[in-house]
Design a protein around this motif. Structure first.
Motif, PDB file in Angstrom:
ATOM      1  N   ALA A  37       7.578 -22.190 -23.327  1.00 25.54           N
ATOM      2  CA  ALA A  37       7.047 -21.416 -24.451  1.00 25.54           C
ATOM      3  C   ALA A  37       7.568 -21.892 -25.795  1.00 25.54           C
ATOM      4  O   ALA A  37       6.901 -21.702 -26.823  1.00 25.54           O
ATOM      5  N   GLN A  51       5.203 -23.689 -16.150  1.00 18.94           N
ATOM      6  CA  GLN A  51       5.663 -22.331 -16.473  1.00 18.94           C
ATOM      7  C   GLN A  51       4.519 -21.338 -16.258  1.00 18.94           C
ATOM      8  O   GLN A  51       3.880 -20.876 -17.208  1.00 18.94           O
ATOM      9  N   GLY A  53       4.758 -18.397 -15.511  1.00 19.85           N
ATOM     10  CA  GLY A  53       5.132 -17.109 -16.082  1.00 19.85           C
ATOM     11  C   GLY A  53       4.584 -16.888 -17.483  1.00 19.85           C
ATOM     12  O   GLY A  53       4.569 -15.750 -17.965  1.00 19.85           O
ATOM     13  N   ASN A  54       4.115 -17.969 -18.153  1.00 20.47           N
ATOM     14  CA  ASN A  54       3.521 -17.807 -19.474  1.00 20.47           C
ATOM     15  C   ASN A  54       2.290 -16.900 -19.415  1.00 20.47           C
ATOM     16  O   ASN A  54       2.019 -16.147 -20.361  1.00 20.47           O
ATOM     17  N   VAL A  56       1.816 -14.415 -17.297  1.00 20.94           N
ATOM     18  CA  VAL A  56       2.295 -13.041 -17.151  1.00 20.94           C
ATOM     19  C   VAL A  56       2.760 -12.496 -18.498  1.00 20.94           C
ATOM     20  O   VAL A  56       2.450 -11.359 -18.877  1.00 20.94           O
ATOM     21  N   THR A  57       3.500 -13.329 -19.242  1.00 22.22           N
ATOM     22  CA  THR A  57       3.980 -12.900 -20.560  1.00 22.22           C
ATOM     23  C   THR A  57       2.826 -12.625 -21.508  1.00 22.22           C
ATOM     24  O   THR A  57       2.811 -11.599 -22.213  1.00 22.22           O
ATOM     25  N   ALA A  58       1.857 -13.524 -21.529  1.00 17.87           N
ATOM     26  CA  ALA A  58       0.696 -13.342 -22.408  1.00 17.87           C
ATOM     27  C   ALA A  58      -0.096 -12.099 -22.016  1.00 17.87           C
ATOM     28  O   ALA A  58      -0.587 -11.360 -22.879  1.00 17.87           O
ATOM     29  N   GLU A  60       1.021  -9.347 -20.509  1.00 10.14           N
ATOM     30  CA  GLU A  60       1.748  -8.105 -20.795  1.00 10.14           C
ATOM     31  C   GLU A  60       1.930  -7.875 -22.287  1.00 10.14           C
ATOM     32  O   GLU A  60       1.607  -6.807 -22.810  1.00 10.14           O
ATOM     33  N   VAL A  61       2.437  -8.890 -22.977  1.00  9.23           N
ATOM     34  CA  VAL A  61       2.722  -8.724 -24.403  1.00  9.23           C
ATOM     35  C   VAL A  61       1.436  -8.624 -25.216  1.00  9.23           C
ATOM     36  O   VAL A  61       1.375  -7.909 -26.221  1.00  9.23           O
ATOM     37  N   TYR A 234       1.296 -15.084 -31.280  1.00 10.92           N
ATOM     38  CA  TYR A 234       1.803 -16.304 -30.657  1.00 10.92           C
ATOM     39  C   TYR A 234       1.649 -17.530 -31.556  1.00 10.92           C
ATOM     40  O   TYR A 234       1.531 -18.649 -31.087  1.00 10.92           O
ATOM     41  N   SER A 237       4.098 -20.089 -30.770  1.00 13.39           N
ATOM     42  CA  SER A 237       4.181 -20.521 -29.376  1.00 13.39           C
ATOM     43  C   SER A 237       2.796 -20.979 -28.915  1.00 13.39           C
ATOM     44  O   SER A 237       1.962 -20.160 -28.505  1.00 13.39           O
ATOM     45  N   LEU A 240       1.927 -20.031 -25.131  1.00 11.52           N
ATOM     46  CA  LEU A 240       1.510 -18.648 -24.919  1.00 11.52           C
ATOM     47  C   LEU A 240       0.133 -18.377 -25.520  1.00 11.52           C
ATOM     48  O   LEU A 240      -0.652 -17.601 -24.966  1.00 11.52           O
TER      49      LEU A 240
END
Length: 274
Positions: A37, A51, A53-54, A56-58, A60-61, A234, A237, A240
């Motif tokens: 990120a 990654q 998990g990017n 998942v982060t995108a 949720e956030v 973002y 980033s 993201l």
């Protein structure tokens, strides 16, 4: 007419080129989304440690679930109503041929030439007067009208090519206009309706300008209209930002892939009839 080998080869080359040009941006976005990120990716380089998990982060956030719920509400408000009205109007103009129908058709065709951008300011004040400003209805009502010229023209093109012998045979058997429409015309119109539903879904899901202007809260817009919201969150980033963009366009890609056969069938049907 038989197709020569050179024409067949040229067609395959053009299809391959179109496929590459379509997939290349998606591959580039995916490779960027899987980078760390805090890194600024350049070019298409598959990361050694993706990654995932990017996403998942995108999700949720970025409140992607709420954005998709808002988009789904707008789609459900636009697509079924547009299809119902367009089917009835297309049947009337194409199969019943009422007096003055050609003039009505010309009005609809003229509506195809009006760009969304030219109507933004009037739509803003109209929504304000109706009390729908800053709600999803401020987008649903205009889209119903803006999509109607094409939708009616599309369905009329189908109904006008249905053999009139079918209608005459139904009338001889004592069927009413509604019975003929429901039992004969609608089953024959399923390919055209499926293709129209796909187009309306894609246009509504990807609607950007109207939600941005008519809805203040980014989370009440369409997912495409919330791209500016993603960019603000973002902006520092790139991975993201690409992950959020991919999440937004994925439902549209899935819908098209599922119903692509019906879409192609409707286009080929119209080409054969034409």
């Amino acid at each position: 007419m038989r197709t020569s080998r050179s024409e067949l080869l040229l067609g395959r080359l053009l299809l391959a080129a179109a496929l590459i040009l379509t997939l290349l941006p998606l591959i580039s976005m995916l490779s960027a989304a899987l980078q760390p990120a805090d890194r600024n990716p350049t070019g298409i380089v598959w990361p050694t440690d993706p990654q995932w998990g990017n996403f998942v982060t995108a999700f949720e956030v970025g409140n992607v679930w709420r954005l998709m719920t808002s988009s789904a509400f707008i789609v459900l408000g636009v697509v079924p109503a547009s299809m119902l009205i367009a089917t009835l109007a297309g049947y009337a103009l194409g199969a019943l041929a009422p007096k003055g129908g050609r003039a009505v058709l010309i009005i609809f065709i003229a509506g195809l030439t009006i760009p969304f951008e030219a109507l933004i300011i009037p739509l803003y004040y109209q929504s304000q007067a109706m009390g729908t400003l800053n709600t999803q209805w401020a987008v649903i009502f205009p889209l119903l009208g803006l999509f109607m010229p094409f939708s009616v023209f599309w369905m009329r093109a189908h109904f006008i090519n249905v053999p009139r012998e079918l209608s005459e045979a139904a009338r001889v058997d004592g069927a009413s206009v509604f019975q003929e429409f429901r039992q004969i015309q609608l089953p024959l119109a399923l390919p055209a309706l499926s293709a129209l539903a796909i187009l309306l879904f894609l246009w509504t899901w990807n609607q950007f300008l109207l939600p941005v202007v008519l809805i203040a809260d980014p989370l009440d817009r369409t997912v495409a209209g919330a791209l500016t919201f993603f960019q603000g969150q973002y902006s520092l980033s790139i991975p993201l930002l690409n992950a959020g963009a991919l999440l937004i366009i994925t439902p549209a890609i899935i819908v098209f892939l599922i119903f692509q056969r019906q879409f192609v069938r409707a286009l080929l049907q119209g080409a054969v009839k034409g």
